[in-house]
Design an enzyme around this catalytic site. Structure first.
Site, PDB file in Angstrom:
ATOM      1  N   LYS A   1       0.845  -1.211   0.000  1.00 16.53           N
ATOM      2  CA  LYS A   1       0.000   0.000   0.000  1.00 16.53           C
ATOM      3  C   LYS A   1       0.876   1.255   0.000  1.00 16.53           C
ATOM      4  CE  LYS A   1      -3.667  -2.448   2.421  1.00 16.53           C
ATOM      5  NZ  LYS A   1      -4.297  -2.815   3.697  1.00 16.53           N
TER       6      LYS A   1
ATOM      7  N   GLN B   1      -4.646  -1.491   9.893  1.00 19.54           N
ATOM      8  CA  GLN B   1      -4.430  -2.789   9.225  1.00 19.54           C
ATOM      9  C   GLN B   1      -5.001  -3.917  10.095  1.00 19.54           C
ATOM     10  OE1 GLN B   1      -3.178  -3.253   6.119  1.00 19.54           O
ATOM     11  NE2 GLN B   1      -3.617  -5.432   6.368  1.00 19.54           N
TER      12      GLN B   1
ATOM     13  N   ASP C   1     -11.068   2.829   4.596  1.00 19.66           N
ATOM     14  CA  ASP C   1     -11.549   1.463   4.376  1.00 19.66           C
ATOM     15  C   ASP C   1     -13.073   1.399   4.374  1.00 19.66           C
ATOM     16  OD1 ASP C   1      -9.571  -0.394   3.849  1.00 19.66           O
ATOM     17  OD2 ASP C   1      -9.072  -0.749   5.958  1.00 19.66           O
TER      18      ASP C   1
END
Ligand code: NAP
Length: 302
Positions: free
Chosen positions: A52, A96, A119
């Site tokens: 990422k 994460q 997200d």
């Protein structure tokens, strides 16, 4: 059967961001900013986070990775997120997952400013997705819809089956397909007679995490098969049964190979399918960049 090619579509998404962003960044006086919070030493998570970071940097984004070992306290972790919430350089914050077991995941996801929740797992954003009141979605289902659009697949009126009911994939995927006028069935570990449900599906999204779960005799001819699963197989036998020839080659070198949830023989019956690797996974990272860019546009009023 035609491949829904994650390599091609993700490259297109990233190219579009690059083209669109250069002028806007100049006007805004700063690049889009993405912050990734990672806790513990899970090797798979570390690989995802690096990838990422690399993608964000390649697009000229400001990218921060805040790493802590699993002994970090609740107060420290809370303070990391609180600081990112008010950091003007940061448009997207991502924790994460999975967090080490001792942490209450929802506590930290709930803390992220919904306007910076890249997200889209904050309850406010999941609610908006269900209501069809947003145009920014969780990266994996969003990447799937982007691929379907690219190949002109209209799901209106289709019988779609989503395998798995996580908030990361299954639930938002089902909402997005419903909002696009598909008729959706969600299956999970307590669902009875999954093969019978699958046999009526025009489109299947599998997000379970079991190699070869969807078998050829469960799917109908011409169905669209979307494989979200990322499974590591550690025996030659399993690699030969479930994996692409490229992955079998990798097995020879690395001692493991990657496959999805859908048996390769099922793909033979499909009209479109996504390979693993080379399908949904690539789209997920690309859509993370797209979400960061969209949040940047919203925050800078561009
Ligand atoms: P998850 O949170 O573990 O959810 C798995 C789901 O599968 C659950 O809803 C579970 O049912 C269901 N399930 C498990 N065994 C089943 C069975 N035998 N029959 C029917 N349903 C069953 O996983 P996730 O985060 O959604 O991820 C799923 C898979 O997708 C994993 O392989 C993951 O690595 C992969 N993934 C890939 C990407 C990508 O970018 N390609 C992104 C995210 C995830 P219950 O709810 O009843 O337990």
């Amino acid at each position: 059967m035609e491949i829904l090619d994650g390599k091609i579509v993700s490259a297109k998404v990233l190219e579009n961001i690059k083209n669109e962003s250069s002028i806007i960044i100049e006007k805004a006086g700063r690049p889009p900013g993405l912050a990734v919070v990672i806790v513990g030493d899970d090797p798979a998570s570390a690989i995802y986070v690096r990838s990422k970071e690399r993608k964000a940097r390649k697009l000229g984004f400001h990218s921060e990775v805040i790493e802590s070992n699993s002994s970090v306290s609740d107060e420290e972790l809370t303070s990391v997120i609180a600081k990112l919430n008010i950091d003007d350089k940061i448009d997207g914050i991502l924790v994460q997952l999975p967090l080490p077991e001792k942490f209450d995941t929802w506590k930290y996801l709930d803390m992220i400013d919904p306007e910076k929740d890249v997200d889209r797992f904050h309850p406010v954003n999941l609610g908006k997705i269900m209501l069809g009141r947003t145009n920014i979605y969780p990266c994996t289902p969003s990447g799937i819809v982007r691929m379907l659009d690219e190949y002109n697949v209209d799901v209106t009126g289709m019988n779609c089956v989503v395998l798995g009911r996580s908030y990361i994939v299954g639930k938002p995927m089902a909402s997005m397909l419903t909002n696009r006028n598909a008729t959706v069935t969600i299956c999970h570990s307590r669902t009875k007679n999954i093969p019978e449900i699958l046999s009526r599906a025009d489109l299947i999204v599998s997000a379970i995490g079991i190699p070869g779960f969807v078998k050829a005799d469960m799917v109908k001819d011409g169905s669209i098969l979307i494989d979200v699963g990322i499974n590591r197989v550690d025996t030659r036998e399993a690699a030969e049964e479930f994996c692409t020839s490229k992955e079998i080659e990798k097995f020879e070198k690395k001692g493991y190979a990657i496959t999805g949830d859908i048996h390769p023989a099922a793909f033979e019956k499909s009209s479109f399918y996504t390979p693993v690797p080379g399908g949904v996974g690539l789209m997920t990272v690309a859509m993370l960049m797209d979400n960061t860019f969209r949040l940047f546009l919203a925050r800078t009023g561009s």
